[in-house]
Enzyme design. Structure first.
Site, mmCIF file in Angstrom:
data_model
loop_
_atom_site.group_PDB
_atom_site.id
_atom_site.type_symbol
_atom_site.label_atom_id
_atom_site.label_comp_id
_atom_site.label_asym_id
_atom_site.label_seq_id
_atom_site.Cartn_x
_atom_site.Cartn_y
_atom_site.Cartn_z
ATOM 1 N N GLY A 1 4.797 -10.336 4.158
ATOM 2 C CA GLY A 1 5.509 -10.190 5.430
ATOM 3 C C GLY A 1 4.784 -10.858 6.594
ATOM 4 O O GLY A 1 3.565 -10.771 6.711
ATOM 5 N N SER B 1 6.597 -0.079 9.747
ATOM 6 C CA SER B 1 5.230 -0.017 9.233
ATOM 7 C C SER B 1 5.013 1.353 8.598
ATOM 8 O O SER B 1 5.545 2.361 9.085
ATOM 9 C CB SER B 1 4.251 -0.191 10.402
ATOM 10 O OG SER B 1 2.956 0.203 10.001
ATOM 11 N N SER B 2 4.229 1.391 7.539
ATOM 12 C CA SER B 2 3.902 2.681 6.919
ATOM 13 C C SER B 2 3.197 3.583 7.922
ATOM 14 O O SER B 2 3.340 4.801 7.891
ATOM 15 C CB SER B 2 2.994 2.467 5.710
ATOM 16 O OG SER B 2 3.594 1.574 4.814
ATOM 17 N N ARG B 3 2.426 2.956 8.813
ATOM 18 C CA ARG B 3 1.668 3.744 9.798
ATOM 19 C C ARG B 3 2.581 4.445 10.802
ATOM 20 O O ARG B 3 2.171 5.412 11.438
ATOM 21 C CB ARG B 3 0.673 2.845 10.540
ATOM 22 C CG ARG B 3 -0.538 2.487 9.706
ATOM 23 C CD ARG B 3 -1.636 1.903 10.599
ATOM 24 N NE ARG B 3 -2.916 1.916 9.923
ATOM 25 C CZ ARG B 3 -3.367 0.955 9.132
ATOM 26 N NH1 ARG B 3 -2.635 -0.110 8.932
ATOM 27 N NH2 ARG B 3 -4.540 1.055 8.554
ATOM 28 N N HIS C 1 9.342 -3.404 3.334
ATOM 29 C CA HIS C 1 8.911 -3.661 1.954
ATOM 30 C C HIS C 1 10.119 -4.016 1.086
ATOM 31 O O HIS C 1 10.064 -4.943 0.280
ATOM 32 C CB HIS C 1 8.251 -2.409 1.353
ATOM 33 C CG HIS C 1 6.965 -1.999 2.007
ATOM 34 N ND1 HIS C 1 6.802 -0.786 2.634
ATOM 35 C CD2 HIS C 1 5.768 -2.629 2.116
ATOM 36 C CE1 HIS C 1 5.565 -0.674 3.088
ATOM 37 N NE2 HIS C 1 4.919 -1.783 2.797
ATOM 38 N N ALA D 1 4.016 4.033 0.808
ATOM 39 C CA ALA D 1 4.742 4.599 1.956
ATOM 40 C C ALA D 1 5.814 3.582 2.350
ATOM 41 O O ALA D 1 5.884 3.113 3.484
ATOM 42 C CB ALA D 1 3.804 4.929 3.115
ATOM 43 N N MET E 1 0.844 -1.200 0.000
ATOM 44 C CA MET E 1 0.000 0.000 0.000
ATOM 45 C C MET E 1 0.880 1.252 0.000
ATOM 46 O O MET E 1 0.426 2.350 0.349
ATOM 47 C CB MET E 1 -0.949 -0.016 1.200
ATOM 48 C CG MET E 1 -1.908 -1.208 1.129
ATOM 49 S SD MET E 1 -3.465 -0.933 1.945
ATOM 50 C CE MET E 1 -2.929 -0.745 3.626
ATOM 51 N N LYS F 1 4.823 -9.820 9.452
ATOM 52 C CA LYS F 1 4.247 -8.796 10.342
ATOM 53 C C LYS F 1 2.726 -8.891 10.291
ATOM 54 O O LYS F 1 2.048 -8.683 11.283
ATOM 55 C CB LYS F 1 4.706 -7.401 9.927
ATOM 56 C CG LYS F 1 4.609 -6.430 11.075
ATOM 57 C CD LYS F 1 4.518 -5.024 10.601
ATOM 58 C CE LYS F 1 3.077 -4.660 10.473
ATOM 59 N NZ LYS F 1 2.823 -3.358 9.913
ATOM 60 N N GLN G 1 -10.429 -2.633 2.106
ATOM 61 C CA GLN G 1 -9.910 -3.353 3.275
ATOM 62 C C GLN G 1 -9.843 -2.478 4.520
ATOM 63 O O GLN G 1 -9.397 -2.916 5.577
ATOM 64 C CB GLN G 1 -8.559 -3.995 2.966
ATOM 65 C CG GLN G 1 -7.387 -3.038 2.859
ATOM 66 C CD GLN G 1 -6.134 -3.770 2.437
ATOM 67 O OE1 GLN G 1 -6.004 -4.230 1.313
ATOM 68 N NE2 GLN G 1 -5.205 -3.920 3.372
#
Ligand code: AMP
Length: 279
Positions: free
Chosen positions: A148, A186-188, A36, A31, A29, A150, A60
């Site tokens: 991943g 994480s992108s977040r 990644h 970022a 997704m 994760k 999602q």
């Protein structure tokens, strides 16, 4: 590296590939971070052609506010991908994937996985995941898809999707990359302040606290202590579950005859983070 935005151009590219070339696919997704990149590098080491998708999939997200604030930095992502030299970035618009809108998608029978852990806390999330991966697998028909650990439940869900829809793709699980602090990349994490990022490392520390004491205490007691550690730095824990790794079936207490996994989700600064570790 080519950037493609529509299925027709992607299809034309794929049709021209010599039959013997293997294709590795990494759905993301965007970022992008080193987690990644580790998936992409693994694909580069095994497959002839590497395709990375960047698509923030609206179906999602069970909360529209989460979708709206999800970081989107396509130009920077493309620049980063140029440095590791993959073959194709596929970055479609929402209208390309959902020409009839996002209100209805097919139903995927993934059994109990839809209702436990992330499925319980994010209703509909895995239906959206199944749909987008199904669309991409039909479009690309890769030999390998790299995902991943994760998102450990996502791996189980996509494996199930591959079985039920008879995709010929092999799923390659890849280990979780972490910051030095232990925080899962994480992108977040981009949505966190500097101090939030520092505090967020306590999530992994709390899971490690449970794991490291698993032989001399009960899960219930350790879970309480883990929650306290997290609350003390400003987390709102959502859940921490002890599961059998393969089935993701929840265990009430440690069973050292089984391969176990600790899986959790928690909010900090209104950002929902997930993590999991082996016990
Ligand atoms: P996302 O962009 O978050 O949807 O993630 C795309 C893929 O990268 C998924 O298969 C994730 O499980 C994987 N991924 C995300 N974070 C990490 C990480 N820290 N280490 C390894 N893989 C990751």
């Amino acid at each position: 590296m080519k950037t493609i935005h529509d299925a027709k151009t992607l299809n034309a590219y794929l049709n021209k590939l010599p039959k013997e070339k293997t294709v590795g696919f990494i759905p993301t997704m965007g970022a992008l971070h080193n987690g990644h990149l580790s998936l992409l590098n693994q694909a580069k080491g095994s497959d002839d052609i590497v395709i990375c998708s960047i698509f923030v999939n609206p179906t999602q997200f069970n909360e529209s506010s989460d979708y709206e604030k999800y970081p989107q930095v396509l130009d920077a992502d493309i620049e980063l991908l140029k440095t590791i030299n993959i073959d194709i970035v596929f970055a479609p618009a929402v209208s390309e994937i959902y020409p009839n809108g996002t209100d209805t998608i097919p139903t995927y029978d993934i059994g109990i996985l839809d209702h436990i852990l992330e499925g319980e806390h994010r209703p509909g999330h895995f239906q959206g995941v199944c749909h987008i991966i199904d669309v991409f697998l039909n479009m690309i028909q890769p030999h390998n898809i790299y995902m991943g650990e994760k998102d450990i439940q996502q791996i189980a869900v996509v494996q199930k999707l591959i079985e039920i829809n008879k995709h010929k793709t092999n799923l390659v699980p890849c280990s979780t990359l972490r910051e030095e602090s232990g925080l899962a990349m994480s992108s977040r994490n981009r949505l966190l302040s500097e101090s939030g990022t520092e505090k967020a490392a306590t999530f992994n520390k709390a899971l490690c606290h449970i794991r490291d004491n698993a032989r001399n205490s009960s899960f219930e007691k350790l879970k309480k202590e883990a929650n306290q550690m997290m609350i003390a730095v400003g987390f709102t824990p959502e859940y921490i579950a002890l599961c059998e790794t393969k089935s993701l079936e929840e265990l009430i207490d440690f069973d050292h005859t089984k391969i176990m996994r600790l899986i959790g989700a928690a909010f900090i600064e209104d950002v929902r983070l997930i993590d999991n570790i082996a016990v």
